[in-house]
Design an enzyme around this catalytic site. Sequence first.
Site: not given
Length: 288
Positions: A2-3, A105, A124
């Site tokens: 994500p930016e 996750h 992650r």
Amino acid sequence: MPELPEVEVVKKSLKRTICNLTIKNIDIPNKFLRYKIDEKFMKKMVKSKVLSVLRRSKYILINLNNNYTIMVHLGMTGKIIITGTNKKNYKTSFYYELSNSKIAHNHLIMKFSKNILLTYNDVRKFGFIKIFKTKNLHLNSHLNKLGPEPLSKKFNFNYFKKNVKKRKVYLKDLLMNQKFIAGLGNIYVNEAIFLSKINPKARSNEIPLKKISLLISNIKKVLKKAIMEGGSSIKDFNNTKGKNGNFQQFFNVYGKQGSTCSRSNCIGTIQRIWISKRSTFFCDICQK
DNA sequence: AGGCATGTTACAGG
DNA sequence: ACCTGTAACATGCC
């Protein structure tokens, strides 16, 4: 994932789907994200209503009517998936399954009124979910040192000029620095520098004034276009419905090492180097 | 096997 | 106190 554009895309769909809904239940299959979730505190949010959903830099801010705001940061691989609870509303079971607490996750699942489910999934676990008093939100350590939003009027020629002169870091590092400008990351910095025909290793204090204006408008342009295209999906990003963005189709340099420059009349080749441990891509002719 | 990945931050040293 | 560079976080993919 994500930016700024990806986070904006997620924020917009959250705004559409959870505003005015009430939190009915919170299930936390795994508390150990970047910061451990305080389960008791988090569960105190049950019964409150979502007033608004905002974005600052890469942070999503869910403002509740109990004077608290939930902050979500997606790290590198965080996703928010919105589904209903009724499997038959979905053509395939894919979206439904993503709201199952047993799926790998999935770390937090929030059930809202109208049978809406919000699932936070993060391979992650670099992302996090925290709660702040809304009143003090802007004082917390994540937000209090951030530079201006690139799409705001504060990010303008005078601001850039004033701050660029007192340092001599690589231009790319300057744009990656969240204290200077908030929300850009590796993809959009590479792309904006390419559009401006500047070498990523140019020193910030040596950028000609003309190039500063160009760079500012290219940063705004590339971010707006990326938001319009639903963000960039390389490996991990998708929106709250599990759908990919399209902006990766418009990359000129990111991940394009070895390709011929996309600019017409340019016969350069896209190079890959590392600046501050991050992959950096540029055309060896038009970004001299 | 080893390097790399859309991000942030703690720490050491200047 | 500020700036800068490095390592670390956890997991999967090539």
